[in-house]
Design an enzyme around this catalytic site. Structure first.
Site, PDB file in Angstrom:
ATOM      1  N   ASP A   1      42.245  38.087  27.010  1.00 32.51           N
ATOM      2  CA  ASP A   1      43.437  37.365  26.651  1.00 32.51           C
ATOM      3  C   ASP A   1      43.890  36.677  27.624  1.00 32.51           C
ATOM      4  OD1 ASP A   1      43.816  38.774  28.969  1.00 32.51           O
ATOM      5  OD2 ASP A   1      45.453  40.414  28.373  1.00 32.51           O
TER       6      ASP A   1
ATOM      7  N   ASP B   1      49.461  38.125  27.560  1.00 35.15           N
ATOM      8  CA  ASP B   1      50.447  39.078  28.254  1.00 35.15           C
ATOM      9  C   ASP B   1      51.489  38.224  29.165  1.00 35.15           C
ATOM     10  OD1 ASP B   1      49.339  41.305  27.253  1.00 35.15           O
ATOM     11  OD2 ASP B   1      48.166  41.699  29.075  1.00 35.15           O
TER      12      ASP B   1
ATOM     13  N   ASP C   1      46.795  35.920  30.600  1.00 29.82           N
ATOM     14  CA  ASP C   1      47.842  36.574  31.305  1.00 29.82           C
ATOM     15  C   ASP C   1      48.852  35.764  32.293  1.00 29.82           C
ATOM     16  OD1 ASP C   1      46.782  39.646  31.139  1.00 29.82           O
ATOM     17  OD2 ASP C   1      45.105  38.501  31.905  1.00 29.82           O
TER      18      ASP C   1
HETATM   19  N1  CTP Z   1      47.202  45.121  34.527  1.00 29.04           N
HETATM   20  C1  CTP Z   1      48.405  45.906  34.806  1.00 29.04           C
HETATM   21  N2  CTP Z   1      49.059  46.677  33.994  1.00 29.04           N
HETATM   22  C2  CTP Z   1      48.572  46.884  32.917  1.00 29.04           C
HETATM   23  C3  CTP Z   1      47.593  45.978  32.314  1.00 29.04           C
HETATM   24  C4  CTP Z   1      46.934  45.167  33.336  1.00 29.04           C
HETATM   25  O1  CTP Z   1      48.656  45.863  36.023  1.00 29.04           O
HETATM   26  N3  CTP Z   1      49.250  47.601  31.937  1.00 29.04           N
HETATM   27  C5  CTP Z   1      46.814  44.149  35.623  1.00 29.04           C
HETATM   28  C6  CTP Z   1      45.371  44.728  35.815  1.00 29.04           C
HETATM   29  O2  CTP Z   1      45.254  45.579  36.858  1.00 29.04           O
HETATM   30  C7  CTP Z   1      44.523  43.419  35.956  1.00 29.04           C
HETATM   31  C8  CTP Z   1      45.342  42.441  35.121  1.00 29.04           C
HETATM   32  O3  CTP Z   1      46.601  42.921  34.855  1.00 29.04           O
HETATM   33  O4  CTP Z   1      44.600  43.094  37.143  1.00 29.04           O
HETATM   34  C9  CTP Z   1      44.780  41.784  33.997  1.00 29.04           C
HETATM   35  O5  CTP Z   1      44.275  42.718  33.128  1.00 29.04           O
HETATM   36  P1  CTP Z   1      43.423  42.245  31.961  1.00 29.04           P
HETATM   37  O6  CTP Z   1      43.903  41.313  31.089  1.00 29.04           O
HETATM   38  O7  CTP Z   1      43.411  43.654  31.096  1.00 29.04           O
HETATM   39  O8  CTP Z   1      41.926  42.029  32.525  1.00 29.04           O
HETATM   40  P2  CTP Z   1      41.431  40.838  33.025  1.00 29.04           P
HETATM   41  O9  CTP Z   1      40.782  40.975  34.446  1.00 29.04           O
HETATM   42  O10 CTP Z   1      42.318  39.526  33.087  1.00 29.04           O
HETATM   43  O11 CTP Z   1      40.250  40.442  32.234  1.00 29.04           O
HETATM   44  P3  CTP Z   1      40.100  39.579  30.761  1.00 29.04           P
HETATM   45  O12 CTP Z   1      39.431  38.272  31.061  1.00 29.04           O
HETATM   46  O13 CTP Z   1      39.050  40.400  29.726  1.00 29.04           O
HETATM   47  O14 CTP Z   1      41.207  39.619  30.109  1.00 29.04           O
HETATM   48 MN    MN Z   2      43.469  39.099  31.076  1.00 33.02          MN
HETATM   49 MN    MN Z   3      46.011  41.430  30.078  1.00 33.87          MN
END
Ligand code: CTP
Ligand code: MN
Ligand code: MN
Length: 509
Positions: free
Chosen positions: A333, A433, A335
């Site tokens: 995703d 996100d 963020d």
């Molecule tokens: N996070 C959070 N609360 C959530 C979901 C996510 O605080 N409900 C934080 C996580 O701790 C993480 C960050 O958001 O540090 C990013 O989460 P995520 O997008 O799930 O993972 P990524 O590390 O960005 O991996 P990816 O590249 O697969 O998206």
């Molecule tokens: Mn992410």
């Molecule tokens: Mn995320």
């Protein structure tokens, strides 16, 4: 470790016992030189003959291998063979491996002829390959992932993939304790500066339980772990993975469906199960959401989000967080953290951003939750809670090709394109996100949303266990002083926690 005193006694003991025939014993002439002849390939009788010769000339020649040995002499063995034999000996393995010299019998015979230990020349030394040297080097690491620098270049990917699969399987089975244990073990392997070749190198490392070590050992010896491979092939794991792979579906829902005989998307579609809005969107865009998001796509979405934010509040700015901020080339995703330099201006920002995006047709799905964080109500907070209470929006973006590939992706569907040849779609779905933070909490939010998830967990564990502090994505609370500690940058937060700063690209634990 044998206490020094006892070691000295046993050393002189064994020196006294040197030689097979005490009657022929000559006093030691070269006290710093303790020889051991390896029987392997040399043979027992030749070894006995050479030993007697050495003893007569006043050399210390040990019958039994011990940590006192300074020169190991062998005949027709490679350095690797001798090293392997040494490693199989329990006595002072590490010390000996590092200190004793591995020599060819030519050094011994020349020394006999000279009546003294001759200088060790290169031609006397057994050649050991680099890999053998590395084999006996143990790794060492600090206990907490937040004390380590974990970049994306992972030298042990086969092992960390296997441990991550076991972690995932435990999490899907709602065994979080086991999940964290495997995640920690994987994180330790990710942080090593080189590939592991033997579990002996892992002695003393933190976070490696019996179970993880067994898995690692299997992979090193057999190329694969039977437990990992059978998990990977199991029907339950495969079904859980497919079903929880739908956006909006967690382990509990997937488990309920599996008990109803639903193991894949087709069965789910046919089952007539009621899906909530998130799950329906997840199912509709399943394939797109399983395509990795590239950095270029993430940047294109960043530009759109910035336009939306600017239209809502001209001074507000966005920061890409998550895996992309850690330097990952792709993600599941994108963020974004949104803040306004004017404290208070961020209030009401999210609904405006979302309605701008909606009006422009950029959103396929969105669900916004309100900010529920109030410091005065929080108290020391819940240190281990992963959830923060920022205003956030979980969404699915509609990214048109123009925006993410500048139209350079194969032929556009012509006016005469065949019905059975579906026209190339001009857009893809991307999970995005969005989080809004007051500028006063921005540093904490940035740290909390940059990840990795394990790195965040370890930061909170460090804060709680080592510093008696509670860290969240909103604040840092000092339990001893009973007060909040302010910070306006990530560097300050690391400093308050008594940690060296770890750059985002080094947080890939
Ligand atoms: N996070 C959070 N609360 C959530 C979901 C996510 O605080 N409900 C934080 C996580 O701790 C993480 C960050 O958001 O540090 C990013 O989460 P995520 O997008 O799930 O993972 P990524 O590390 O960005 O991996 P990816 O590249 O697969 O998206
Ligand atoms: Mn992410
Ligand atoms: Mn995320």
């Amino acid at each position: 470790m044998v206490p020094l005193k006892r070691r000295k006694v046993s050393a002189s003991d064994s020196a006294g016992k040197t030689g097979n025939n005490p009657g022929e014993k000559t006093p030691t002439r070269f006290p710093g030189v303790v020889l051991f002849l390896l029987e392997k390939k040399m043979g027992a009788s030749r070894r006995a003959f050479l030993s007697q010769l050495g003893l007569k000339k006043g050399f210390q020649v040990e019958d039994v291998f011990s940590e006192r040995v300074t020169h190991i002499v062998s005949e027709n063995n490679s350095g690797h063979e001798v090293r392997t034999w040494l490693n199989s000996q329990d006595v002072g393995r590490a010390a000996t491996a590092a200190a004793a010299r591995l020599l060819d019998v030519s050094w011994y015979t020349e020394s006999m002829r000279a009546g003294r230990p001759v200088d060790v020349l290169d031609r006397h030394k057994l050649q050991e390959q680099q890999a053998d040297e590395a084999d006996v080097v143990s790794f060492s690491l600090p206990s907490y992932a937040c004390q380590r620098r974990t970049t994306l270049d992972n030298h042990n990917a086969a092992i960390t993939d296997a441990l991550s699969l076991l972690a995932e399987n435990a999490e899907l089975s709602e065994d979080d304790g086991r999940g964290v244990a495997f995640r920690r073990a994987a994180a330790v392997l990710k942080a090593l500066p080189a590939a592991v070749t033997s579990t002996r190198q892992l002695r003393g490392l933190p976070g490696l339980g019996e179970h993880s070590l067994r898995v690692i050992g299997d992979i090193l010896e057999n190329g694969a772990s039977t437990e990992v491979e059978s998990t990977r092939r199991s029907e339950r794991y495969k079904a859980l993975k497919i079903l929880t792979g739908i956006f909006g579906v967690g382990a509990k829902t997937a488990d309920r469906w599996i008990r109803d005989g639903i193991h894949d998307l087709q069965r789910l579609r046919e089952s007539g199960q009621t899906l909530n809005r998130a799950q329906q969107a997840g199912l509709d865009h399943y394939d797109d959401l399983h395509q990795p998001v590239t950095r270029a796509e993430a940047d294109a979405i960043g530009e759109i989000v910035q336009r939306a934010v600017t239209s809502a509040s001209p001074g507000a700015r966005i920061t890409m967080t998550g895996g992309f901020r850690r330097g990952k080339p792709t993600g599941h995703d994108v963020d974004f953290l949104i803040t306004d330099p004017e404290e208070g201006n961020e209030e009401g920002l999210m609904p405006k951003v979302v309605s701008w995006l909606e009006s422009q047709g950029f959103l396929l799905y969105q669900k916004t939750s309100r900010n529920s964080y109030l410091e005065s109500n929080e108290g020391p907070g819940r240190p281990s809670s992963n959830m923060d209470r920022f205003e956030r929006c979980l969404s699915i973006f509609k990214l048109t090709r123009k925006e993410h590939r500048a139209g350079a992706d194969g032929p556009e569907p012509g006016p005469g394109s065949q019905a059975e040849n579906p026209p190339t779609r001009r857009w893809r779905a991307v999970r995005v996100d969005l989080v809004v933070s007051p500028v006063s909490q921005f540093a904490f939010a940035l740290l909390g949303w940059t990840g990795s998830k394990l790195f965040e967990r370890e930061l909170r564990r460090w804060a709680g266990h080592e510093k008696a502090m509670s860290l969240s994505s909103h604040a840092l609370y000092d339990n001893k002083q009973s007060r909040y500690l302010r910070a306006s940058s990530e560097e300050e937060i690391f400093h308050l926690l008594g940690l060296e700063f770890v750059a985002p690209s080094e947080r890939n634990a």
